[in-house]
Design a protein around this motif. Sequence first.
Motif, short mmCIF file in Angstrom:
data_model
loop_
_atom_site.label_atom_id
_atom_site.label_comp_id
_atom_site.label_asym_id
_atom_site.label_seq_id
_atom_site.Cartn_x
_atom_site.Cartn_y
_atom_site.Cartn_z
N SER A 36 9.34 7.80 -10.26
CA SER A 36 9.44 8.93 -9.30
C SER A 36 8.24 8.99 -8.36
N ILE A 37 7.34 7.97 -8.48
CA ILE A 37 6.15 7.94 -7.62
C ILE A 37 6.10 6.64 -6.80
N TYR A 38 6.10 5.49 -7.49
CA TYR A 38 5.98 4.21 -6.78
C TYR A 38 7.16 3.98 -5.83
N GLY A 39 6.82 3.58 -4.59
CA GLY A 39 7.88 3.19 -3.67
C GLY A 39 8.74 4.34 -3.19
N THR A 40 8.29 5.57 -3.47
CA THR A 40 9.10 6.71 -3.00
C THR A 40 8.63 7.13 -1.60
N TRP B 211 0.85 -1.21 0.00
CA TRP B 211 0.00 0.00 0.00
C TRP B 211 0.88 1.26 0.00
N ARG B 212 1.94 1.21 0.82
CA ARG B 212 2.83 2.37 0.89
C ARG B 212 3.54 2.59 -0.45
N GLU B 213 3.87 1.51 -1.14
CA GLU B 213 4.60 1.62 -2.42
C GLU B 213 3.65 1.98 -3.55
N ALA B 214 2.35 1.69 -3.38
CA ALA B 214 1.39 1.86 -4.47
C ALA B 214 1.18 3.34 -4.81
N ARG B 215 0.99 4.14 -3.78
CA ARG B 215 0.87 5.60 -3.89
C ARG B 215 -0.36 6.09 -4.65
N LYS C 5 -2.70 1.41 -8.70
CA LYS C 5 -2.32 0.07 -8.23
C LYS C 5 -3.43 -0.62 -7.46
N TYR C 6 -4.47 0.14 -7.05
CA TYR C 6 -5.57 -0.49 -6.32
C TYR C 6 -6.87 0.25 -6.59
N ILE C 7 -7.99 -0.45 -6.40
CA ILE C 7 -9.33 0.10 -6.64
C ILE C 7 -10.14 -0.05 -5.36
N VAL C 8 -10.77 1.05 -4.92
CA VAL C 8 -11.66 1.01 -3.76
C VAL C 8 -13.07 1.33 -4.26
#
Length: 615
Positions: free
Chosen positions: A381-385, A59-63, A130-133
């Motif tokens: 520059s977004i994922y996992g930053t 979740w933290r890496e998904a951003r 990376k995810y759908i709510v």
Amino acid sequence: MSNKTTTSQTYARVHKCRISPAIVIMVLSFLVIPACAQITAKSALPENKQQRDERMQWWREARFGMFIHWGVNSVPAGTYKGKRIPGIGEWIMERADIPVAEYEQFAKQFNPVKFNADQWVQIARNAGMKYIVITSKHHDGFCLWDSKVGNYDIMDASPFKRDILKELSDSCKKHTIRLCFYHSIMDWHHPDAQAPFYPNYDDRGERSNPNFARYVKTYMKPQLRELITNYGPLGVLWFDGEWIKDWTEPQGRDLYNYVRSLQPDIIVNNRVGKGRKGMQGLTKEGYFAGDFSTPEQEIPPTGLAGVDWETCMTMNDTWGFKSYDHNWKSLEDLIHKLVDIASKGGNFLLNVGPTAEGIIPEASVERLEDMGKWMAKNSESIYGTTASPFEKLPWGRCTTKSGKLYLHVFDWPKDGELKVPLPRNDVIKAYLLAHKDRAELLLGSDDNGNLIVTVPRRAPDKVNTVIVLEKEAEPAVTSQAKDGSVTLKASNAVVRGTNARYESGGGKDNIGFWTNPDDYVIWRFNVTKTGTFNAEVTFACAAGAGGSRYVLAVGGQELAGTVKDTGGWTSFVTEKLGTVKITRPGTYNLSVKPKTMPRSAVMNLKSVTLVPIRK
Ligand code: FHN
């Protein structure tokens, strides 16, 4: 008996089966258990930091995720009896004071024949999400899955008769996107919840329903079990509507543990309990259930070190579809928001509100496609930053990842010189992230030694051009010794510059070859025991080579020193330079920087020791 039962019958059937004495005892035991359950619930799922980090990692890496607000409210689409109803579309039942029985007529018209789960999932994926709510059940109580617990759902109360969440679950698995469910605790349709409060279904927590506990036990929890066990594994359970009077923090904790007992690695937002501070969304001080904070329609002004948070936001002014809401945010605004949020260490949950036919509005799809084009070149520059090390940057934002800084330039420097508040020597190289061969950019420094990156005259991407700075490796963190001292050895130091380097063997175990006065040495160390320390420098300097002046800097304090001859490059002496105060526990940088080098070299530096001064 047909299943087309009326509201009260829908739930009453569930209720009637309790009249028997056994039921009475059971109800009584239920009332007794909760008190102790909540107490035991507190520690039902002990988890240490490492286990929590592992659970939160994806979740933290998904951003970046997609929020989907969809349901019966998309039928009236913001208009009731020919009148446009102000406010967010999914609240039309409440805002237009629509009686339950009348609102159910909209459910009978909810027939999204154009719904295509694969298409929706692809739109999210291509946008870089990376995810759908998705709203499994919003405040109006309508359920988007085939629930066996109640009949106010897509199978029994609408003509559609396809399990929407099942199709989405299958599609998410196919396209490796995490499926997550939004679920409203508040329920304007259930007689044991807020239905009796008509016309003020949402009375902002004034009224109470004596049967609410039954709604929780016999309806909400069994439905959550259905959602987790039949459509999972889920990424997140995103609760909402917790502000009602009948919902309490202990119930929130109990529900948190109930949900995690069904799927231990699930993540739950802070709206499961009462910890949320309004729309600002951060969790209050103290112990409140939930794994992350949920700012809504706003972005925290600064980064929130160590806090897991996610801003949810609409693309226009409504979550649920409104046919006449065309106040769409621009692509530039959306990308800048994504970057601003990532630069502060948060996730961005961007909403779409599909139509009653099952179509995501074209204006949303276009913007998501364009965001996807930017992400296709810049997602590194977004994922996992993690959050920016800089307070504020006049031209944009910054995200970081091991040894790299990603400079997100919104306002391109007209003079082709990007000023970065970072010592020039901290940087190895710089290049444009989206540039096919990542050609190196020229690096320079201003009078204060701060970095200047020479960039092309015109911005390669006018919305946001990312420049990557590859940083010198960060020194390993030295821990404080039991006696409170901190010994910073040359072998743990990092040299910034060209000539100076660590050398060992033959009596050497020091930073040597220090023939360039621009070179300097850095250490990182952690302090748990604060106090005042003597700073002692152990160095060697051959005869006639001394005289260099240098500065030791730590925690915003500076001590000056002058290197004296010690009689040889391996004749080490220790000199007390002065004292420094460290008032707060934490991780600090300590640097030794030459000011002058009158001879051929500065010194051989073996170590710096901080020795606590006992009171
Ligand atoms: O009332 C809801 C609203 O309809 C929407 O679901 C948002 C999304 O976070 N949450 C509530 C308002 O805080």
